[in-house]
Design a protein around this motif. Sequence first.
Motif, PDB file in Angstrom:
ATOM      1  N   GLY A   1     -27.354  30.326  19.108  1.00  0.00           N
ATOM      2  CA  GLY A   1     -26.259  29.458  18.736  1.00  0.00           C
ATOM      3  C   GLY A   1     -24.985  30.150  18.344  1.00  0.00           C
ATOM      4  N   ASP A   2     -24.038  30.163  19.274  1.00  0.00           N
ATOM      5  CA  ASP A   2     -22.691  30.634  18.974  1.00  0.00           C
ATOM      6  C   ASP A   2     -22.069  29.859  17.812  1.00  0.00           C
ATOM      7  N   GLU A   3     -22.435  28.580  17.677  1.00  0.00           N
ATOM      8  CA  GLU A   3     -21.786  27.759  16.653  1.00  0.00           C
ATOM      9  C   GLU A   3     -22.188  28.183  15.243  1.00  0.00           C
ATOM     10  N   ILE A   4     -23.361  28.822  15.118  1.00  0.00           N
ATOM     11  CA  ILE A   4     -23.778  29.331  13.805  1.00  0.00           C
ATOM     12  C   ILE A   4     -23.073  30.650  13.533  1.00  0.00           C
ATOM     13  N   LEU A   5     -22.940  31.469  14.580  1.00  0.00           N
ATOM     14  CA  LEU A   5     -22.315  32.785  14.419  1.00  0.00           C
ATOM     15  C   LEU A   5     -20.804  32.687  14.225  1.00  0.00           C
ATOM     16  N   SER A   6     -20.214  31.564  14.594  1.00  0.00           N
ATOM     17  CA  SER A   6     -18.773  31.402  14.354  1.00  0.00           C
ATOM     18  C   SER A   6     -18.511  30.807  12.974  1.00  0.00           C
ATOM     19  N   GLY A   7     -19.583  30.395  12.288  1.00  0.00           N
ATOM     20  CA  GLY A   7     -19.413  29.811  10.959  1.00  0.00           C
ATOM     21  C   GLY A   7     -19.088  28.334  10.995  1.00  0.00           C
ATOM     22  N   ARG A   8     -19.030  27.762  12.198  1.00  0.00           N
ATOM     23  CA  ARG A   8     -18.665  26.345  12.297  1.00  0.00           C
ATOM     24  C   ARG A   8     -19.805  25.443  11.836  1.00  0.00           C
ATOM     25  N   THR A   9     -21.022  25.850  12.144  1.00  0.00           N
ATOM     26  CA  THR A   9     -22.183  25.036  11.798  1.00  0.00           C
ATOM     27  C   THR A   9     -23.063  25.788  10.811  1.00  0.00           C
TER      28      THR A   9
END
Lengths: 248, 248
Positions: free
Chosen positions: B10-18
Amino acid sequence: MVSASLVIIGDEILSGRTQDKNTAYIAAWLNEAGIQLAEVRVVQDIEANIVAAVNTLRPRFDYVFTTGGIGPTHDDITAESVAAAFNLPLTTHPEAHRLLTEYYGAEDFTEARQRMSKTPEGAQLIDNSVSIAPGFQIENVFVMAGVPKIMEAMLETLRPRLKTGKKIWSQALTIHAPESKMAGKLGEIQGGMEGVSLGSYPFFRDGNIGTQIVVRSADKALIADATTQLVDYCAVQQYRHDGLAEIN
Amino acid sequence: MVSASLVIIGDEILSGRTQDKNTAYIAAWLNEAGIQLAEVRVVQDIEANIVAAVNTLRPRFDYVFTTGGIGPTHDDITAESVAAAFNLPLTTHPEAHRLLTEYYGAEDFTEARQRMSKTPEGAQLIDNSVSIAPGFQIENVFVMAGVPKIMEAMLETLRPRLKTGKKIWSQALTIHAPESKMAGKLGEIQGGMEGVSLGSYPFFRDGNIGTQIVVRSADKALIADATTQLVDYCAVQQYRHDGLAEIN
């Protein structure tokens, strides 16, 4: 692109007792600084596991951050584990020793507390404005506390030590159509644009099905271009969408 | 002891968004089943990275669970990545194809949606009671959705397929004294007992400093023994503590 990885040292996260909050904070903070968090590992409080994670990650990324395991108790083994990873002796850091002696008073600076003044030889301290006991940096590895408030304070002091890249901007668009109806168009936009990444996250909320699309790029103009294509597509298909979030 | 690891795609976890919520849920669920979650990795939506994580972890643990990346969009690459990890072709799974055709209707079973019927050859499906599109198992690797509600439903169906171990019980004790004052006693108790692990987690809440001690064991009697020693120590030292939580 500057890259980073994170090692979370914590049996309490792996047992499900504690919800990790540091990953999201660190990821967003790094992103803001133009540093891409590219991998996270959560490992047990076991020296061999910490050594393996640190030594696998430090040649692969510009930076490795660790959280947890630098307190005074028997389960705080991060300092000795990182020393072992670098094949360095664990020694008393004079400045950490001075700070902690001053804080606790020489008489109350017990053996347990003295553990918090040990670092791999040659480490540079990371200030802890919350509870004094410092973190440390050795080469490209930054060892921080696990308590969120302390970790956040430590991270803030690191900003001048890090090389930073271009901040990645992002914009979210909530579309009230199932992901599978957006998939073709998303693939088409993604395939036609360089320097932009489109993430697609389905949701099921209160009986509503929809998709959150996140458009990411270092270039705001590319984000605007991609979201315009999405909004136009929704108009043609008569899919409802929420107002565009700001680019941030 | 049965062991497991988790790969979060999950890119969205690594970007801090999720904020990832699946780790805590899966960790607690496995713990309840007597399975120890021993490592978690969060990796980017990049095939080589998913392959590397899966292939490193599957020989080391009894089970590998993955979450995320099994939807219909261009960034859903988990099925092909796991097929690559096992060096197997990605093929249409007849039962998944049948379920999804029935759900969408033959006409609306678009190319994007057909992606969700592909698995590595020979995979066994994991039912999805929420939104039909199944996960799959190949050898000791269980590929699940990233949306928490779907993942939780999938995990529930897996219980009969997993060998389970002894549940690890735990009891928490909140002591209103700094961790560094408890450290010596904790080390002493830990050193004197086998089959028990004591975790120590400092806290700073509303101006209060304290330590949460978590005592864990497969044997409730050992937990009771260790916590009695802690409570007695607090009495002698005049450290306040909260009432004992239940063993659970």
